[in-house]
Motif scaffolding. Structure first.
Motif, PDB file in Angstrom:
ATOM      1  N   GLY A   1       0.825  -1.204   0.000  1.00  0.00           N
ATOM      2  CA  GLY A   1       0.000   0.000   0.000  1.00  0.00           C
ATOM      3  C   GLY A   1       0.853   1.246   0.000  1.00  0.00           C
ATOM      4  O   GLY A   1       2.077   1.180  -0.114  1.00  0.00           O
ATOM      5  N   ARG A   2       0.196   2.396   0.142  1.00  0.00           N
ATOM      6  CA  ARG A   2       0.903   3.678   0.178  1.00  0.00           C
ATOM      7  C   ARG A   2       1.083   4.074   1.636  1.00  0.00           C
ATOM      8  O   ARG A   2       0.127   4.172   2.383  1.00  0.00           O
ATOM      9  CB  ARG A   2       0.124   4.755  -0.569  1.00  0.00           C
ATOM     10  N   LEU A   3       2.337   4.306   2.019  1.00  0.00           N
ATOM     11  CA  LEU A   3       2.680   4.624   3.402  1.00  0.00           C
ATOM     12  C   LEU A   3       2.272   6.053   3.749  1.00  0.00           C
ATOM     13  O   LEU A   3       2.491   6.979   2.960  1.00  0.00           O
ATOM     14  CB  LEU A   3       4.181   4.453   3.603  1.00  0.00           C
ATOM     15  N   ALA A   4       1.664   6.198   4.903  1.00  0.00           N
ATOM     16  CA  ALA A   4       1.265   7.514   5.403  1.00  0.00           C
ATOM     17  C   ALA A   4       1.808   7.671   6.823  1.00  0.00           C
ATOM     18  O   ALA A   4       2.322   6.708   7.407  1.00  0.00           O
ATOM     19  CB  ALA A   4      -0.261   7.632   5.404  1.00  0.00           C
ATOM     20  N   LEU A   5       1.680   8.861   7.365  1.00  0.00           N
ATOM     21  CA  LEU A   5       2.052   9.120   8.754  1.00  0.00           C
ATOM     22  C   LEU A   5       0.815   9.561   9.511  1.00  0.00           C
ATOM     23  O   LEU A   5       0.024  10.368   9.002  1.00  0.00           O
ATOM     24  CB  LEU A   5       3.118  10.205   8.854  1.00  0.00           C
ATOM     25  N   ARG A   6       0.635   9.036  10.710  1.00  0.00           N
ATOM     26  CA  ARG A   6      -0.447   9.459  11.603  1.00  0.00           C
ATOM     27  C   ARG A   6       0.149   9.604  12.987  1.00  0.00           C
ATOM     28  O   ARG A   6       0.698   8.637  13.521  1.00  0.00           O
ATOM     29  CB  ARG A   6      -1.591   8.444  11.615  1.00  0.00           C
TER      30      ARG A   6
END
Length: 127
Positions: free
Chosen positions: A103-108
């Motif tokens: 998937g596409r890595l995100a930051l939270r």
């Protein structure tokens, strides 16, 4: 003694003196690298990634607007939170399972996350 004998001796000595968590992380990292997966520690926000690791925890998170199933995947280098929006449970996704995710890595909140990743539950020998 040849230089390869010294390397083998160092590896054996390290295995004897390291704790179990360290050895497990080394094994996970080696398995992920061998499979062609990316190291979580090398991945950046916005990048399309494929990772292989073991689930450390899985929990249902009820929220006001949207509930989700969250799981922590560890590949030996770093942890990534997998977030399955709108799901309470997914058969086979449980702590200790080895998974390949994409998937596409995100930051939270400063942590690496994958929202609704494509996933494959792997046998333990794959890792």
């Amino acid at each position: 003694m040849t230089s390869t004998d010294g390397g083998a001796f160092r590896r054996m000595l390290r295995r004897l003196t390291s704790d179990a968590d360290e050895l497990d992380a080394d094994d996970l990292e080696a398995g992920a690298q061998k499979s062609g997966a990316q190291r979580a520690s090398d991945c950046a926000c916005g990048q399309e990634v494929t990772m292989l690791g073991r689930l450390r925890s899985v929990e249902f998170r009820p929220r006001d607007a949207e509930a989700s199933l969250e799981a922590e995947l560890f590949d030996g280098t770093d942890g990534v939170t997998l977030i399955f929006l709108g799901r309470r449970r997914i058969p086979g996704i449980e702590p200790g399972r080895t998974m390949r995710v994409r998937g596409r890595l995100a930051l939270r909140d400063g942590r690496k996350v994958l929202y609704n990743p494509f996933y494959e539950i792997c046998s333990a020998s794959t890792s």
